[in-house]
Design a protein around this motif. Structure first.
Motif, PDB file in Angstrom:
ATOM      1  N   UNK A   1       0.893 -22.514  27.055  1.00  0.00           N
ATOM      2  CA  UNK A   1       0.508 -21.125  27.348  1.00  0.00           C
ATOM      3  C   UNK A   1       0.812 -20.235  26.142  1.00  0.00           C
ATOM      4  N   UNK A   2       1.953 -20.478  25.504  1.00  0.00           N
ATOM      5  CA  UNK A   2       2.368 -19.591  24.407  1.00  0.00           C
ATOM      6  C   UNK A   2       1.651 -19.862  23.088  1.00  0.00           C
ATOM      7  N   UNK A   3       0.848 -20.943  23.030  1.00  0.00           N
ATOM      8  CA  UNK A   3       0.198 -21.268  21.757  1.00  0.00           C
ATOM      9  C   UNK A   3      -0.658 -20.118  21.215  1.00  0.00           C
ATOM     10  N   UNK A   4      -1.376 -19.453  22.086  1.00  0.00           N
ATOM     11  CA  UNK A   4      -2.234 -18.357  21.596  1.00  0.00           C
ATOM     12  C   UNK A   4      -2.004 -17.093  22.413  1.00  0.00           C
TER      13      UNK A   4
ATOM     14  N   UNK B   1      -9.044 -19.531  25.158  1.00  0.00           N
ATOM     15  CA  UNK B   1      -8.801 -20.884  24.623  1.00  0.00           C
ATOM     16  C   UNK B   1      -8.706 -21.910  25.763  1.00  0.00           C
ATOM     17  N   UNK B   2      -9.799 -22.033  26.476  1.00  0.00           N
ATOM     18  CA  UNK B   2      -9.783 -22.843  27.703  1.00  0.00           C
ATOM     19  C   UNK B   2      -9.577 -24.322  27.445  1.00  0.00           C
ATOM     20  N   UNK B   3      -9.789 -24.751  26.187  1.00  0.00           N
ATOM     21  CA  UNK B   3      -9.551 -26.177  25.909  1.00  0.00           C
ATOM     22  C   UNK B   3      -8.090 -26.513  26.191  1.00  0.00           C
ATOM     23  N   UNK B   4      -7.208 -25.521  26.092  1.00  0.00           N
ATOM     24  CA  UNK B   4      -5.796 -25.775  26.405  1.00  0.00           C
ATOM     25  C   UNK B   4      -5.642 -26.226  27.860  1.00  0.00           C
ATOM     26  N   UNK B   5      -6.329 -25.535  28.765  1.00  0.00           N
ATOM     27  CA  UNK B   5      -6.226 -25.880  30.198  1.00  0.00           C
ATOM     28  C   UNK B   5      -6.875 -27.227  30.479  1.00  0.00           C
TER      29      UNK B   5
ATOM     30  N   UNK C   1      -9.235 -19.349   4.716  1.00  0.00           N
ATOM     31  CA  UNK C   1     -10.541 -19.793   4.231  1.00  0.00           C
ATOM     32  C   UNK C   1     -11.543 -19.903   5.379  1.00  0.00           C
ATOM     33  N   UNK C   2     -11.118 -19.479   6.544  1.00  0.00           N
ATOM     34  CA  UNK C   2     -11.998 -19.641   7.704  1.00  0.00           C
ATOM     35  C   UNK C   2     -13.107 -18.588   7.683  1.00  0.00           C
ATOM     36  N   UNK C   3     -14.339 -19.057   7.805  1.00  0.00           N
ATOM     37  CA  UNK C   3     -15.468 -18.122   7.843  1.00  0.00           C
ATOM     38  C   UNK C   3     -15.782 -17.790   9.300  1.00  0.00           C
ATOM     39  N   UNK C   4     -15.926 -16.526   9.571  1.00  0.00           N
ATOM     40  CA  UNK C   4     -16.265 -16.136  10.945  1.00  0.00           C
ATOM     41  C   UNK C   4     -17.771 -16.276  11.151  1.00  0.00           C
ATOM     42  N   UNK C   5     -18.130 -17.000  12.199  1.00  0.00           N
ATOM     43  CA  UNK C   5     -19.552 -17.188  12.495  1.00  0.00           C
ATOM     44  C   UNK C   5     -19.984 -16.157  13.538  1.00  0.00           C
TER      45      UNK C   5
ATOM     46  N   UNK D   1     -17.216  -9.434  20.845  1.00  0.00           N
ATOM     47  CA  UNK D   1     -15.872  -9.974  21.073  1.00  0.00           C
ATOM     48  C   UNK D   1     -15.543 -11.009  20.013  1.00  0.00           C
ATOM     49  N   UNK D   2     -14.355 -10.860  19.439  1.00  0.00           N
ATOM     50  CA  UNK D   2     -13.948 -11.777  18.374  1.00  0.00           C
ATOM     51  C   UNK D   2     -13.130 -12.912  18.969  1.00  0.00           C
ATOM     52  N   UNK D   3     -13.549 -14.120  18.701  1.00  0.00           N
ATOM     53  CA  UNK D   3     -12.747 -15.297  19.016  1.00  0.00           C
ATOM     54  C   UNK D   3     -12.121 -15.753  17.693  1.00  0.00           C
ATOM     55  N   UNK D   4     -11.425 -16.875  17.689  1.00  0.00           N
ATOM     56  CA  UNK D   4     -10.741 -17.262  16.455  1.00  0.00           C
ATOM     57  C   UNK D   4     -11.689 -17.395  15.271  1.00  0.00           C
TER      58      UNK D   4
END
Ligand code: SF4
Length: 344
Positions: free
Chosen positions: A35-38, A78-82, A221-225, A292-295
């Motif tokens: 839960x605390x990861x993000x 971040x539903x992949x966590x669940x 270095x992450x590009x936002x798509x 809405x901005x995601x990672x």
């Protein structure tokens, strides 16, 4: 006094009160760490209590339908966590007779568990001396030891982990890890660290060199798509069409309204034309939009109302439901906000 002794002394006096503090049950530690990861502690607190109340054991989680797990997770993102928690709970039931593994390597093999979470569980539940290196720990160690390499590089994480491997308390590794996490959250914070009241002040490289604001060095270095979503809210006699997201993409298995994704934003005229072609709709009405901005993604979403003569033929992943049932589905935060704007 060594770094480790200073951390223990500080922790004794200043540790945070958290619902999972002192917990030795690996399942509960695992849930809290995931839960605390993000998620910030204040937001994660309620979710943790609800999750443990609904699924008090690994078995209860493994036996639950995925939809129920996703619904409980709604709002955390971040539903992949669940999904991974759920999947890994089944693995524990099937491959470990329902008993959480007590070796680091076996914990690390569970889906969704990386080095940090495996080390946190191994140290707190089983007293295994593995340092849990998260963003807090990277920041504290880089400042203290004067490491100016990019913390987004695996080599830097490895370097910090090696230092922690030397400094971790062999008898109480869980306390060492929690002390560093709390210290990074409360004293050696990302902005405006409290150097004046810091017990490490005399030995800290960043403080001695006036570099606390510059360390840790983080080069992204992450590009936002950017993605462009047009959602159609099809309404006929208080019923509507929803679909489940399938394939490898964000929000997998969550529900949403029928979606058209395009390379760029559609004009209102283009949306009208799409509505005519796809749903034989004479017109459609704009309802709401959001960015809405995601990672790694920026989602531009537009919502339109269509009241067709008949609801369309359904694809395998679509279904018709009563509008009043929409709020019971597990959905993304964007969809949840849209429902709120419509008072569902
Ligand atoms: Fe962090 Fe400042 Fe303490 Fe150094 S002196 S460890 S930068 S809070």
């Amino acid at each position: 006094m060594t770094f480790t002794e200073t951390m223990f002394r500080w922790y004794e006096e200043w540790q945070r009160t958290l619902p999972w503090r002192g917990e030795r049950d690996p399942y509960k530690i695992w849930v809290s760490e995931v839960i605390l990861q993000q998620t910030r502690v204040a937001q994660g607190w309620d979710y943790y209590h609800r999750f443990i109340a609904q699924f008090p054991t690994i078995e209860a989680l493994a036996n639950a339908p995925e939809e129920q797990v996703l619904k409980l997770w709604q709002g955390l993102g971040y539903y992949s966590r669940a999904r991974n928690l759920h999947f890994a709970a089944k693995t524990v039931m099937q491959q470990h007779q329902g008993i959480f593994p007590d070796r680091y390597e076996a914990i690390r093999e569970l889906k969704g568990i990386g080095n940090y979470t495996a080390a946190a569980i191994a140290s707190m539940a089983f007293d295994l001396p593995y340092p849990a290196v998260d963003g807090n720990v990277l920041r504290v160690i880089c400042r203290f030891a004067g490491i100016t390499d990019n913390i987004n590089m695996p080599a830097t994480v490895k370097h910090v982990t090696e230092i922690c491997n030397r400094w971790i308390d062999q008898k109480q590794p869980g306390i060492f890890n929690q002390a560093l996490m709390d210290f990074g959250s409360l004293v050696c914070t990302p902005k405006n660290p409290d150097c004046e009241n810091c017990p490490l002040q005399n030995a800290c490289y960043a403080h001695a060199h006036g570099l606390a604001a510059q360390i840790p060095v983080k080069i992204n270095r992450i590009k936002i798509k950017e993605r462009f979503f047009t959602y159609f809210f099809l309404v006929k006699e208080k019923k509507t069409v929803v679909q489940q997201r399938i394939g490898k993409d964000i929000w997998k298995n969550l529900y949403e309204l029928p979606l058209w994704e395009t390379q760029s934003a559609l004009s209102r005229e283009q949306v009208q034309q799409l509505a005519r072609e796809q749903y034989l709709a004479a017109s459609c009405k704009w309802l709401w939009s959001t960015a809405t901005k995601l990672t790694h993604q920026l989602i531009h979403a537009e919502f339109y109302l269509i009241e067709p003569a008949t609801l369309p033929h359904l694809k395998s992943y679509q279904k018709i439901i009563a509008i009043e049932e929409l709020s019971q589905l597990p959905v993304s935060r964007i969809m949840q906000k849209f429902f709120l704007t419509q008072n569902f």
